[in-house]
Every structure is written in C-alpha cells, then in structure tokens.
Design a protein around this motif. Sequence first.
Motif, PDB file in Angstrom:
ATOM      1  N   PHE A  12      23.495  44.456  29.561  1.00  0.00           N
ATOM      2  CA  PHE A  12      22.198  43.999  29.040  1.00  0.00           C
ATOM      3  C   PHE A  12      21.470  43.238  30.145  1.00  0.00           C
TER       4      PHE A  12
ATOM      5  N   GLY B 218      20.183  45.384  32.783  1.00  0.00           N
ATOM      6  CA  GLY B 218      19.233  46.377  32.305  1.00  0.00           C
ATOM      7  C   GLY B 218      19.806  47.788  32.246  1.00  0.00           C
TER       8      GLY B 218
ATOM      9  N   SER C 137      19.953  49.640  27.828  1.00  0.00           N
ATOM     10  CA  SER C 137      18.588  49.296  27.431  1.00  0.00           C
ATOM     11  C   SER C 137      18.088  50.135  26.264  1.00  0.00           C
TER      12      SER C 137
ATOM     13  N   ALA D 296      16.880  45.610  23.812  1.00  0.00           N
ATOM     14  CA  ALA D 296      15.820  44.710  24.264  1.00  0.00           C
ATOM     15  C   ALA D 296      15.957  43.328  23.611  1.00  0.00           C
TER      16      ALA D 296
ATOM     17  N   LYS E 114      18.400  41.300  25.871  1.00  0.00           N
ATOM     18  CA  LYS E 114      18.016  41.019  27.259  1.00  0.00           C
ATOM     19  C   LYS E 114      17.627  39.546  27.481  1.00  0.00           C
TER      20      LYS E 114
ATOM     21  N   GLU F   2      19.622  37.118  30.090  1.00  0.00           N
ATOM     22  CA  GLU F   2      19.054  37.235  31.440  1.00  0.00           C
ATOM     23  C   GLU F   2      19.057  35.936  32.232  1.00  0.00           C
TER      24      GLU F   2
END
Length: 92
Positions: free
Chosen positions: A55, A58, A61, A66, A69, A73
């Motif tokens: 995740f 990316g 995906s 999403a 993420k 991140e």
Amino acid sequence: MAWVPVGSLTRGAALVTSQAPACEPCHGAGLRGLTVAPPIAGRSASYAMRQLYEFKAGVRSEGNAALMKPIVEKRSMDDLTAIVAYLSSLPP
Ligand code: HEC
C-alpha cells in the motif's frame, strides 16, 4: 510465530489503538473485519507486512486500496513492523 524487536508489541498497540487514524472504524471491533475492510487480527505477520508495504509503495492500488494509502504513507517501516507485530498477536 515471528520474531520482532523488543518493545514492538507495546508500540504497535499504541499505534493501532490510540493514534489517529485508528483502524477499528474500518476494520471493525477487535479488527475482525467489516463490510468495508477485511479482518486483520491474528494473521501472519509477514503477510500483513507485505500488504502494508505494498500500500505504502503504491504497488497494491486496486479495489479499495486507496483507503489504506493515507494510513501507511507517513509511517516508517519501524512503525509498520510494530503494527504488524501487534496485529499478529491478536486472536483472529
Ligand atoms: C478508511 C478505512 C480504513 C482504515 C482507517 C484502515 N484501513 Fe486497513 N484496509 C482498508 C481497506 C478498504 C482494505 C482492503 C483494501 C483493498 O480492497 O485492497 C484494507 C486492508 C488492510 C490490510 C490488508 C488486509 C489483507 O487481507 O490484505 C491491512 C494489514 C490493513 N488494512 C491494516 C490497517 C491498519 C493497521 C490500520 C490502522 C493503523 C488500518 N488498516 C486502517 C481500510 C481501512
């Protein structure tokens, strides 16, 4: 069974339960899954780590990835290690 750095469980518990964004609103009570997101308690640490890494990078995906993420991140690999240590210690 997986070996993790000392202190990972406590730190992972804090990251999962008391830091925003929390996991339970999407992953359900006890992290046993809801319609929106799959169960994540008590799964293999290496599987969970791979998913979180993918995740973050990316690589994973498709679907509702999403939603994950922003969760991963800004977290370091050390944080992710602590998180999966805690998740894999929970009853499935
Ligand atoms: C906004 C909703 C949301 C929040 C908050 C959230 N997740 Fe997720 N998570 C998802 C969704 C949706 C998926 C499945 C993505 C897909 O369809 O591929 C997922 C997938 C995962 C997976 C992979 C599961 C598998 O079987 O492949 C892990 C591990 C995970 N989340 C951990 C966490 C952790 C740890 C937290 C809290 C720090 C968290 N999630 C917070 C929505 C969320």
